[in-house]
Write a protein that holds these residues in place. Structure first.
Motif, PDB file in Angstrom:
ATOM      1  N   SER A   1       1.125  -0.858  -0.568  1.00  0.00           N
ATOM      2  CA  SER A   1       0.187  -0.540  -0.030  1.00  0.00           C
ATOM      3  C   SER A   1       1.082   1.241   0.105  1.00  0.00           C
ATOM      4  O   SER A   1       0.231   2.777  -0.325  1.00  0.00           O
ATOM      5  CB  SER A   1      -1.186   0.517   1.397  1.00  0.00           C
ATOM      6  OG  SER A   1       0.035  -0.040   2.300  1.00  0.00           O
ATOM      7  N   LYS A   2       2.431   1.447   0.179  1.00  0.00           N
ATOM      8  CA  LYS A   2       2.881   1.873   0.137  1.00  0.00           C
ATOM      9  C   LYS A   2       3.149   3.160  -0.951  1.00  0.00           C
ATOM     10  O   LYS A   2       2.507   4.769  -0.316  1.00  0.00           O
ATOM     11  CB  LYS A   2       4.545   1.567  -0.315  1.00  0.00           C
ATOM     12  CG  LYS A   2       5.471   3.096  -0.257  1.00  0.00           C
ATOM     13  CD  LYS A   2       6.965   2.119  -1.048  1.00  0.00           C
ATOM     14  CE  LYS A   2       8.262   2.893  -1.302  1.00  0.00           C
ATOM     15  NZ  LYS A   2       9.200   2.634  -1.531  1.00  0.00           N
ATOM     16  N   ASP A   3       2.541   3.433  -2.471  1.00  0.00           N
ATOM     17  CA  ASP A   3       2.346   4.151  -3.399  1.00  0.00           C
ATOM     18  C   ASP A   3       1.409   3.856  -4.012  1.00  0.00           C
ATOM     19  O   ASP A   3       1.769   3.836  -5.428  1.00  0.00           O
ATOM     20  CB  ASP A   3       3.259   4.872  -3.722  1.00  0.00           C
ATOM     21  CG  ASP A   3       3.079   5.933  -4.137  1.00  0.00           C
ATOM     22  OD1 ASP A   3       2.054   6.402  -4.329  1.00  0.00           O
ATOM     23  OD2 ASP A   3       4.289   6.165  -5.197  1.00  0.00           O
ATOM     24  N   SER A   4       0.610   2.616  -3.221  1.00  0.00           N
ATOM     25  CA  SER A   4      -0.404   1.981  -4.298  1.00  0.00           C
ATOM     26  C   SER A   4      -1.267   2.926  -5.053  1.00  0.00           C
ATOM     27  O   SER A   4      -2.270   3.609  -4.852  1.00  0.00           O
ATOM     28  CB  SER A   4      -0.423   0.853  -3.675  1.00  0.00           C
ATOM     29  OG  SER A   4      -1.626  -0.037  -4.783  1.00  0.00           O
ATOM     30  N   ILE A   5      -1.995   2.507  -6.622  1.00  0.00           N
ATOM     31  CA  ILE A   5      -3.429   2.797  -6.534  1.00  0.00           C
ATOM     32  C   ILE A   5      -4.442   1.989  -6.647  1.00  0.00           C
ATOM     33  O   ILE A   5      -5.618   1.762  -7.710  1.00  0.00           O
ATOM     34  CB  ILE A   5      -3.370   3.323  -7.877  1.00  0.00           C
ATOM     35  CG1 ILE A   5      -2.359   2.728  -8.956  1.00  0.00           C
ATOM     36  CG2 ILE A   5      -2.182   5.390  -7.685  1.00  0.00           C
ATOM     37  CD1 ILE A   5      -2.338   3.294 -10.460  1.00  0.00           C
TER      38      ILE A   5
ATOM     39  N   ASP B   1      -1.294   8.813 -10.590  1.00  0.00           N
ATOM     40  CA  ASP B   1      -0.791   7.558 -10.978  1.00  0.00           C
ATOM     41  C   ASP B   1       0.361   7.337 -10.090  1.00  0.00           C
ATOM     42  O   ASP B   1       1.038   6.137 -10.313  1.00  0.00           O
ATOM     43  CB  ASP B   1      -0.846   6.716 -12.050  1.00  0.00           C
ATOM     44  CG  ASP B   1      -0.291   8.382 -13.371  1.00  0.00           C
ATOM     45  OD1 ASP B   1       0.218   8.630 -12.606  1.00  0.00           O
ATOM     46  OD2 ASP B   1       0.219   7.922 -14.467  1.00  0.00           O
ATOM     47  N   CYS B   2       1.469   8.302  -9.749  1.00  0.00           N
ATOM     48  CA  CYS B   2       2.791   7.846  -9.313  1.00  0.00           C
ATOM     49  C   CYS B   2       3.013   9.833  -8.734  1.00  0.00           C
ATOM     50  O   CYS B   2       2.590  10.567  -8.832  1.00  0.00           O
ATOM     51  CB  CYS B   2       3.806   7.807 -10.451  1.00  0.00           C
ATOM     52  SG  CYS B   2       3.968   8.651 -11.862  1.00  0.00           S
ATOM     53  N   GLN B   3       4.291   9.312  -8.493  1.00  0.00           N
ATOM     54  CA  GLN B   3       4.441  10.626  -7.601  1.00  0.00           C
ATOM     55  C   GLN B   3       5.233  11.524  -8.611  1.00  0.00           C
ATOM     56  O   GLN B   3       5.799  11.102  -9.543  1.00  0.00           O
ATOM     57  CB  GLN B   3       5.626  10.118  -6.362  1.00  0.00           C
ATOM     58  CG  GLN B   3       4.774   9.563  -5.032  1.00  0.00           C
ATOM     59  CD  GLN B   3       5.700   9.458  -4.207  1.00  0.00           C
ATOM     60  OE1 GLN B   3       7.661   8.205  -5.241  1.00  0.00           O
ATOM     61  NE2 GLN B   3       6.087   9.049  -2.771  1.00  0.00           N
ATOM     62  N   TYR B   4       5.717  12.488  -8.659  1.00  0.00           N
ATOM     63  CA  TYR B   4       5.963  13.253  -9.841  1.00  0.00           C
ATOM     64  C   TYR B   4       7.220  13.300  -9.973  1.00  0.00           C
ATOM     65  O   TYR B   4       7.950  13.493 -11.042  1.00  0.00           O
ATOM     66  CB  TYR B   4       5.002  14.694  -9.837  1.00  0.00           C
ATOM     67  CG  TYR B   4       6.269  15.648  -9.014  1.00  0.00           C
ATOM     68  CD1 TYR B   4       7.423  16.529  -9.091  1.00  0.00           C
ATOM     69  CD2 TYR B   4       5.298  15.661  -7.264  1.00  0.00           C
ATOM     70  CE1 TYR B   4       7.549  17.155  -7.964  1.00  0.00           C
ATOM     71  CE2 TYR B   4       6.002  16.792  -6.409  1.00  0.00           C
ATOM     72  CZ  TYR B   4       7.020  17.407  -6.772  1.00  0.00           C
ATOM     73  OH  TYR B   4       7.869  18.117  -5.758  1.00  0.00           O
ATOM     74  N   TRP B   5       8.828  13.206  -9.378  1.00  0.00           N
ATOM     75  CA  TRP B   5       9.336  12.906  -8.955  1.00  0.00           C
ATOM     76  C   TRP B   5      10.675  11.855  -9.857  1.00  0.00           C
ATOM     77  O   TRP B   5      11.614  11.120 -10.019  1.00  0.00           O
ATOM     78  CB  TRP B   5       9.997  13.348  -7.873  1.00  0.00           C
ATOM     79  CG  TRP B   5      10.074  12.934  -7.021  1.00  0.00           C
ATOM     80  CD1 TRP B   5      10.680  12.399  -6.396  1.00  0.00           C
ATOM     81  CD2 TRP B   5       9.403  12.976  -5.470  1.00  0.00           C
ATOM     82  NE1 TRP B   5      10.393  11.389  -4.809  1.00  0.00           N
ATOM     83  CE2 TRP B   5       9.346  11.921  -4.545  1.00  0.00           C
ATOM     84  CE3 TRP B   5       7.818  13.797  -5.762  1.00  0.00           C
ATOM     85  CZ2 TRP B   5       8.706  11.696  -3.431  1.00  0.00           C
ATOM     86  CZ3 TRP B   5       7.127  13.783  -4.281  1.00  0.00           C
ATOM     87  CH2 TRP B   5       7.975  13.151  -3.501  1.00  0.00           C
TER      88      TRP B   5
ATOM     89  N   LYS C   1       8.846   7.495 -11.326  1.00  0.00           N
ATOM     90  CA  LYS C   1       8.452   6.327 -11.751  1.00  0.00           C
ATOM     91  C   LYS C   1       7.615   5.305 -10.238  1.00  0.00           C
ATOM     92  O   LYS C   1       8.414   5.545  -9.723  1.00  0.00           O
ATOM     93  CB  LYS C   1       8.845   5.707 -12.618  1.00  0.00           C
ATOM     94  CG  LYS C   1       9.479   6.720 -14.145  1.00  0.00           C
ATOM     95  CD  LYS C   1       9.746   5.371 -14.898  1.00  0.00           C
ATOM     96  CE  LYS C   1       9.523   6.378 -16.573  1.00  0.00           C
ATOM     97  NZ  LYS C   1      10.164   5.131 -17.669  1.00  0.00           N
ATOM     98  N   ALA C   2       6.374   5.314 -10.843  1.00  0.00           N
ATOM     99  CA  ALA C   2       5.801   4.425 -10.177  1.00  0.00           C
ATOM    100  C   ALA C   2       6.096   2.707 -10.009  1.00  0.00           C
ATOM    101  O   ALA C   2       7.295   2.311 -11.197  1.00  0.00           O
ATOM    102  CB  ALA C   2       4.633   4.340 -10.422  1.00  0.00           C
ATOM    103  N   SER C   3       6.440   1.769  -8.710  1.00  0.00           N
ATOM    104  CA  SER C   3       7.271   1.031  -8.571  1.00  0.00           C
ATOM    105  C   SER C   3       6.104  -0.386  -9.516  1.00  0.00           C
ATOM    106  O   SER C   3       6.942  -1.249  -9.891  1.00  0.00           O
ATOM    107  CB  SER C   3       7.274   0.619  -7.308  1.00  0.00           C
ATOM    108  OG  SER C   3       6.136   0.585  -6.545  1.00  0.00           O
ATOM    109  N   ASP C   4       5.002  -0.274  -9.027  1.00  0.00           N
ATOM    110  CA  ASP C   4       4.621  -0.929 -10.535  1.00  0.00           C
ATOM    111  C   ASP C   4       4.406  -0.707 -12.027  1.00  0.00           C
ATOM    112  O   ASP C   4       4.184  -0.244 -12.318  1.00  0.00           O
ATOM    113  CB  ASP C   4       2.542  -0.491  -9.419  1.00  0.00           C
ATOM    114  CG  ASP C   4       1.717  -2.124  -9.856  1.00  0.00           C
ATOM    115  OD1 ASP C   4       2.017  -2.497 -11.018  1.00  0.00           O
ATOM    116  OD2 ASP C   4       0.601  -1.490  -9.405  1.00  0.00           O
ATOM    117  N   PRO C   5       5.018  -1.733 -12.107  1.00  0.00           N
ATOM    118  CA  PRO C   5       5.000  -1.929 -13.577  1.00  0.00           C
ATOM    119  C   PRO C   5       3.928  -1.503 -14.797  1.00  0.00           C
ATOM    120  O   PRO C   5       3.932  -1.490 -15.544  1.00  0.00           O
ATOM    121  CB  PRO C   5       5.390  -3.587 -13.972  1.00  0.00           C
ATOM    122  CG  PRO C   5       5.085  -4.265 -12.872  1.00  0.00           C
ATOM    123  CD  PRO C   5       4.785  -3.400 -11.648  1.00  0.00           C
TER     124      PRO C   5
END
Length: 856
Positions: A9-13, A196-200, A202-206
């Protein structure tokens, strides 16, 4: 600390299962006040009705939140809900990849290569033929993966549609519904879709596209100011409404480049010809300007003064008051037409590329505002749909419009009153400045540059700017309140009404002071011995002997530059400070405890009117560079530099400082187009009047051709000719200076009147009437020339490019063909399966319809 979050859940959408995507988030604080039970009841009812509508909910307990106070309700729209509402909203989806050949290569592509972005950023999706979604024809569409078929922006638009119409109970005998009311009464604190992610990074989720990161890296950073904008990606991430704004702003900035270059050339012409200006030469000449004694600038306290004390200000006025001024005024009249016509073509191309060609017919009348449905208790039958729908009685509408109109009129009157107050300030301090500058030895070094007129103008402009910003602050809230009170029927109607109110107010607020300096200052002064007074107390202002244009330039520069600087501070620094303040605690916690919905919750809300203010700011700027551009050729250059910054500031704040706005469709810039057209026409009139009445060009031309007596130097003697003579002994006691140490007999003043020894003493001379006739003739000629060229250019340039027309027709034809072939195939299947309802005649009729479609 009692926080214990799962790693995923750390940075999940996604929901906790890691499969279902979070399409929307609601947040609330469970505070135990007197409204607590009522709010709890509303939330239970609302969330229950959302689940009945097919949405799936997952709640994060307040113990899981960073501050231990906020509940988060995550919403997911399953496939069945998406396809149902995609049909309701007429969302267009792909049916086949576009087979129309791309446009011919541009020969300038090699030159423009440094300004280009990578293809995957510019065009993140292939180009498809599209058709409105239908549940019954799902196999017709290119559905490769149900989880990604509808883009996140489409998904949040569908969920928002449900949220705005979902009921939550009955209060005071009325049915209550919509998330907006629940936000207003504090039941929920926020409702937003997720980035969909942090702006600085990329998301870790592929499975995540990290489009926010791409937008930040390629678009929102100032170092990319020279690059094109990734409009397709902006549209995909934020929706068409925001996409079309940035397309318009980018196109406007590109067109400003041409106006800025021409304006700079005109300014440089004035700079290089300063030494050749005969008027300022004569003013500065000690034997001419030094010998001309001017009448006092104010009553009693002011002394007589020599004309050469205004030497430097007369030289600077030539920068803006020269032949190039006329050329630039005509050029800008044509430029504004080219800008508007080429924008229509650009807009038509975007409408085709973004599947908005039939949008107007599909959408505009479809969505009633939830507030309209809630407040209108009476119903009547819709003549089109034959269904009962809410309506507002005519009497109620009339009363609301009367209150609204009276409120707007009151605030416009308030602006005019404040402008009169600034004029009174000008008149009151003018005498003080004149007296101070003449009698103070310490100001002697700068007295040539800082004349009493200029000192008054600068301080009055600054005061006027402060009043403008204060009135703006209050009126914005009043305009929203009276528009809400009118209860507009649709969202478009609401925006249009608010736009007209805000624009009317800001038009008067920002431009009234410029109109005063351009068309009223120095025009109703009277003459020595018979001055005109405001409120029978303050003597009206005179223009500098070199003209009023330099003061209009000062006024325009201060208000325009001040507005742009303040606007950028407000847009960039204020949200950044608010977000920094809101996140200061969260930054101390480990990153894996700060979830995606909490990060977005701590950002600023873009709001339903976020884009409205952006348009308003740019349209007011457009007014400055068109309505008064004859007085300041550098205005387009100032606007260009501001807009290069504006694009990046707007993109940076939208990508980094604001929650993701709900995607919305728009096929054009709406009512702003009509406002721009109106300002374009008005600008021709205002610039013609500025050249004729504010600048000194026409009097100089009349002197050159009709009154000059020196063939070798036709403009020599102009200053002496433009100043009338007054006999000091004719001064009434009210006007006469207290002292006349050098015992002057006559003084001069700026006007064309007969001398005291003439039988028509102090009446307007024939030269005055010649000049007035020349000014009126010039206005008529210039307006006709510019309007003829404008209408010819508008007629020559079609609104929709020929290739776009052809593509629209071909896409319609191919889409119809695909749909008809699909229907034919389904009919064949039914015949083969022995379906008795599928008759041979129906088969023949379907084939016939295909033939007709081909023929058309």
């Amino acid at each position: 600390l009692f926080i214990d979050k799962r790693h995923e859940s750390k940075d999940s959408i996604f929901f906790r299962d890691g499969v279902r995507r979070i399409d929307f988030v609601l947040s609330y604080v469970d505070d135990l006040n007197k409204e607590w039970e009522k709010k709890l009841e509303r939330r239970k009812e609302f969330e229950s009705n959302l689940q009945k509508a097919g949405l799936e909910l997952e709640t994060e307990d307040k113990k899981e939140s960073e501050d231990g106070k906020i509940f988060f309700v995550k919403i997911h729209a399953p496939w069945e809900v998406l396809i149902t509402y995609a049909e309701v909203l007429n969302i267009k989806v792909p049916i086949r990849e576009n087979d129309i050949p791309p446009m011919v290569e541009n020969p300038l592509d090699c030159v423009l290569l440094p300004f280009r972005l990578p293809e995957k950023v510019m065009h993140p999706e292939p180009d498809y033929f599209t058709a409105p979604f239908s549940k019954d024809k799902q196999e017709l569409y290119l559905i490769n993966d149900e989880s990604t078929f509808f883009s996140p922006s489409m998904r949040n638009r569908i969920v928002n549609y449900i949220l705005t119409r979902c009921p939550y109970g009955t209060e005071e005998g009325k049915k209550k519904f919509g998330i907006k009311r629940l936000l207003n009464n504090g039941t929920y604190t926020a409702a937003y879709p997720l980035h969909d992610c942090q702006y600085w990074k990329k998301a870790s989720d592929p499975n995540c596209d990290s489009e926010r990161y791409t937008l930040y890296m390629e678009w929102a950073r100032f170092l990319r100011f020279y690059k094109e904008q990734p409009l397709d990606l902006i549209r995909k991430y934020y929706g068409e409404k925001i996409g079309i704004y940035f397309a318009w702003l980018g196109f406007y900035t590109e067109m400003l480049f041409l106006a800025a270059v021409v304006g700079l050339i005109c300014f440089l012409y004035g700079l290089f010809t300063m030494d050749e200006n005969m008027s300022s030469k004569e003013i500065c000449d000690p034997s001419i300007g030094g010998e001309i004694i001017m009448c006092p600038l104010c009553d009693r306290d002011c002394e007589y003064w020599r004309l050469n004390t205004t030497c430097e200000s007369s030289q600077y006025s030539h920068l803006f008051d020269n032949v190039a001024t006329l050329f630039f005024a005509i050029f800008m009249g044509i430029w504004v037409t080219l800008f508007l016509e080429f924008w229509k073509r650009r807009q038509a191309r975007l409408k085709y590329q973004w599947d908005l060609v039939d949008f107007e017919e599909e959408q505009q009348q479809l969505q009633l505002r939830p507030e309209y449905e809630a407040k209108c208790t009476q119903k009547k039958r819709n003549p089109v749909t034959q269904e009962m729908e809410p309506y507002l009685p005519l009497t109620s509408q009339a009363v609301r419009f009367c209150v609204s109109g009276a409120t707007v009129l009151f605030w416009v009157s308030l602006i005019i009153a404040s402008m009169i107050a600034v004029i009174v300030y000008r008149l009151a301090v003018y005498a003080a400045f004149a007296s101070l500058m003449e009698n103070t030895q310490t100001l002697q070094p700068i007295s040539g540059l800082l004349t009493p007129q200029l000192a008054t103008s600068v301080t009055a402009s600054c005061l006027n700017f402060v009043i403008i910003m204060i009135l703006n602050f209050f009126y914005e809230r009043i305009a929203i309140w009276i528009t809400d009170m009118e209860i507009p029927r649709t969202h478009m109607e609401y925006e249009n009404r608010l736009t007209m109110k805000m624009f009317l107010f800001q038009f008067v607020n920002y431009y009234s002071s410029c109109f005063y300096v351009a068309f009223f200052k120095g025009k109703f002064v009277g003459y020595p011995g018979a001055y005109t007074y405001m409120f029978n107390r303050w003597r009206n202002e005179e223009c500098d002997p070199a003209g009023c244009l330099i003061e209009l330039t000062t006024q325009l520069t201060i208000v325009m530059a001040g507005k742009q600087i303040w606007g950028n501070i407000q847009e960039a620094i204020v949200p950044w400070i608010c977000n920094w303040w809101g996140r200061r605690k969260a930054r101390n916690n480990p990153e894996n405890l700060y979830s995606r919905w909490e990060q977005d919750h701590d950002l600023q809300s873009f709001g339903a009117l976020g884009l409205f203010y952006e348009y308003l700011e740019m349209v007011i700027q457009f007014g400055f560079i068109t309505l008064f551009v004859a007085s300041f050729p550098l205005a387009p250059l100032l606007a260009l530099m501001n807009n290069i910054l504006e694009i990046r500031v707007d993109s940076w704040k939208l990508t980094t400082q604001y929650r993701r706005p709900v995607a919305a469709k728009a096929h054009s810039i709406g009512v702003w187009q009509e406002i721009l057209n109106g300002m374009a026409i008005l600008s021709v009139v205002t610039n013609a009047f500025i050249v004729a009445f504010t600048s000194d060009m026409i009097p100089r031309l009349v002197y050159y051709y009709a009154y000059s007596e020196n063939e070798d130097s036709p403009m020599s003697g102009y200053i002496n000719n433009s100043l009338s003579v007054f006999l000091i002994s004719d001064f009434p006691e009210r006007n006469e200076p207290k002292e006349n140490p050098e015992n002057f007999v006559i003084c001069r003043y700026r006007d064309y009147r007969y001398p005291p020894d003439h039988e028509k003493r102090y009446l307007h001379s024939m030269q005055f009437w010649h000049i007035l006739a020349a000014k009126l003739a010039f206005i008529i000629i210039m307006e006709h020339v510019v309007f003829i060229v404008k209408f010819f250019v508008a007629w020559m340039i079609p609104d929709v490019p020929a290739d776009v027309k052809a593509k629209i027709k071909r896409e319609k034809y191919l889409t119809q063909k695909i749909l008809h072939e699909y229907e034919l195939e389904k009919l064949k299947e039914r015949l083969c399966q022995g379906d008795k309802r599928a008759t041979e005649k129906e088969f023949i009729a379907t084939e016939g319809r295909m033939e007709l479609s081909r023929a058309m």
